[in-house]
Motif scaffolding. Sequence first.
Motif, short mmCIF file in Angstrom:
data_model
loop_
_atom_site.label_atom_id
_atom_site.label_comp_id
_atom_site.label_asym_id
_atom_site.label_seq_id
_atom_site.Cartn_x
_atom_site.Cartn_y
_atom_site.Cartn_z
N ALA A 246 4.41 24.91 -2.38
CA ALA A 246 4.96 26.18 -2.86
C ALA A 246 4.02 27.35 -2.59
N ALA A 247 2.76 27.16 -2.83
CA ALA A 247 1.79 28.24 -2.62
C ALA A 247 0.77 27.83 -1.57
N GLY A 248 1.25 27.17 -0.52
CA GLY A 248 0.31 26.69 0.47
C GLY A 248 0.96 26.41 1.81
N PRO A 249 0.27 25.63 2.60
CA PRO A 249 0.73 25.36 3.97
C PRO A 249 1.87 24.34 4.02
N ASP A 250 2.42 24.20 5.20
CA ASP A 250 3.43 23.18 5.44
C ASP A 250 2.81 21.80 5.29
N VAL A 251 3.62 20.83 4.90
CA VAL A 251 3.14 19.46 4.71
C VAL A 251 2.57 18.93 6.03
N TRP A 252 3.24 19.18 7.15
CA TRP A 252 2.74 18.65 8.42
C TRP A 252 1.35 19.19 8.72
N GLU A 253 1.06 20.43 8.33
CA GLU A 253 -0.26 21.01 8.59
C GLU A 253 -1.33 20.29 7.77
N ILE A 254 -1.00 19.93 6.55
CA ILE A 254 -1.93 19.20 5.69
C ILE A 254 -2.22 17.83 6.29
N ILE A 255 -1.16 17.14 6.71
CA ILE A 255 -1.34 15.80 7.28
C ILE A 255 -2.12 15.88 8.59
N ALA A 256 -1.81 16.86 9.42
CA ALA A 256 -2.54 17.01 10.69
C ALA A 256 -4.02 17.23 10.44
N ARG A 257 -4.36 18.05 9.46
CA ARG A 257 -5.78 18.30 9.16
C ARG A 257 -6.44 17.05 8.59
N LEU A 258 -5.75 16.34 7.70
CA LEU A 258 -6.32 15.11 7.14
C LEU A 258 -6.60 14.09 8.24
N LEU B 102 -10.68 18.47 2.43
CA LEU B 102 -9.62 19.46 2.63
C LEU B 102 -9.50 20.38 1.42
N SER B 103 -9.66 19.84 0.24
CA SER B 103 -9.60 20.66 -0.96
C SER B 103 -10.71 21.71 -0.95
N ALA B 104 -11.90 21.31 -0.56
CA ALA B 104 -13.03 22.24 -0.50
C ALA B 104 -12.81 23.29 0.59
N GLU B 105 -12.24 22.89 1.71
CA GLU B 105 -11.98 23.82 2.82
C GLU B 105 -10.90 24.84 2.49
N SER B 106 -9.91 24.41 1.74
CA SER B 106 -8.70 25.21 1.60
C SER B 106 -8.44 25.76 0.20
N ASP B 107 -9.18 25.31 -0.77
CA ASP B 107 -8.93 25.65 -2.17
C ASP B 107 -7.61 25.08 -2.68
N LEU B 108 -7.02 24.11 -1.95
CA LEU B 108 -5.84 23.40 -2.46
C LEU B 108 -6.32 22.37 -3.47
N HIS B 109 -5.65 22.29 -4.59
CA HIS B 109 -6.01 21.28 -5.59
C HIS B 109 -5.72 19.90 -5.01
N PRO B 110 -6.61 18.93 -5.23
CA PRO B 110 -6.38 17.57 -4.71
C PRO B 110 -5.01 17.00 -5.11
N ARG B 111 -4.52 17.35 -6.29
CA ARG B 111 -3.21 16.87 -6.73
C ARG B 111 -2.11 17.34 -5.78
N LEU B 112 -2.20 18.59 -5.31
CA LEU B 112 -1.21 19.12 -4.38
C LEU B 112 -1.30 18.43 -3.02
N ILE B 113 -2.50 18.13 -2.60
CA ILE B 113 -2.69 17.42 -1.33
C ILE B 113 -2.07 16.03 -1.44
N ARG B 114 -2.26 15.37 -2.57
CA ARG B 114 -1.68 14.04 -2.77
C ARG B 114 -0.14 14.10 -2.79
N ILE B 115 0.41 15.17 -3.37
CA ILE B 115 1.87 15.33 -3.36
C ILE B 115 2.36 15.46 -1.92
N ALA B 116 1.64 16.23 -1.12
CA ALA B 116 2.01 16.39 0.29
C ALA B 116 1.93 15.05 1.03
#
Length: 139
Positions: free
Chosen positions: A62-74, A88-102
């Motif tokens: 909702a307040a971040g990048p596309d899911v495919w972008e997260i997976i590509a970076r991971l 990725l959380s440190a790089e992007s300021d995305l909360h780890p919980r949001l990364i796990r949802i993606a």
Amino acid sequence: MARSTSFRIDDVAKQKLAARAARDGVSATSLLERLITEGVDQLDYPGIVFRGPAHDRRAALAAGPDVWEIIARLRELDGSQEHRIATLSAESDLHPRLIRIAIDYAAENPDGIRERIDRNAAMAEHSRQAAQQREVLLA
């Protein structure tokens, strides 16, 4: 396979559906299918939204990048899943919980995510080749 299903919806909802379908240039049935699929996915994966035109929808935070972008970076990062998430959380300021949802959404929808990653890689390669051709042309 599609099967005929009957739903009763009130007149206001039906009018809204028809008006939006007309604006999008799709049938009411097609729009309803998309809304149901995306709505259920949003209930199953809180924080996931869908962006883009009707013909090219993509899942995103909702307040971040596309899911495919997260997976590509991971995929580019090394280490365990948790280490990659922390990086990725440190790089992007995305909360780890949001990364796990993606990640969870991508695991449930791998074909669409792979298609987006592949499409982006092909576009990047095309741009790289075009830049090389310009260099050769102007040398």
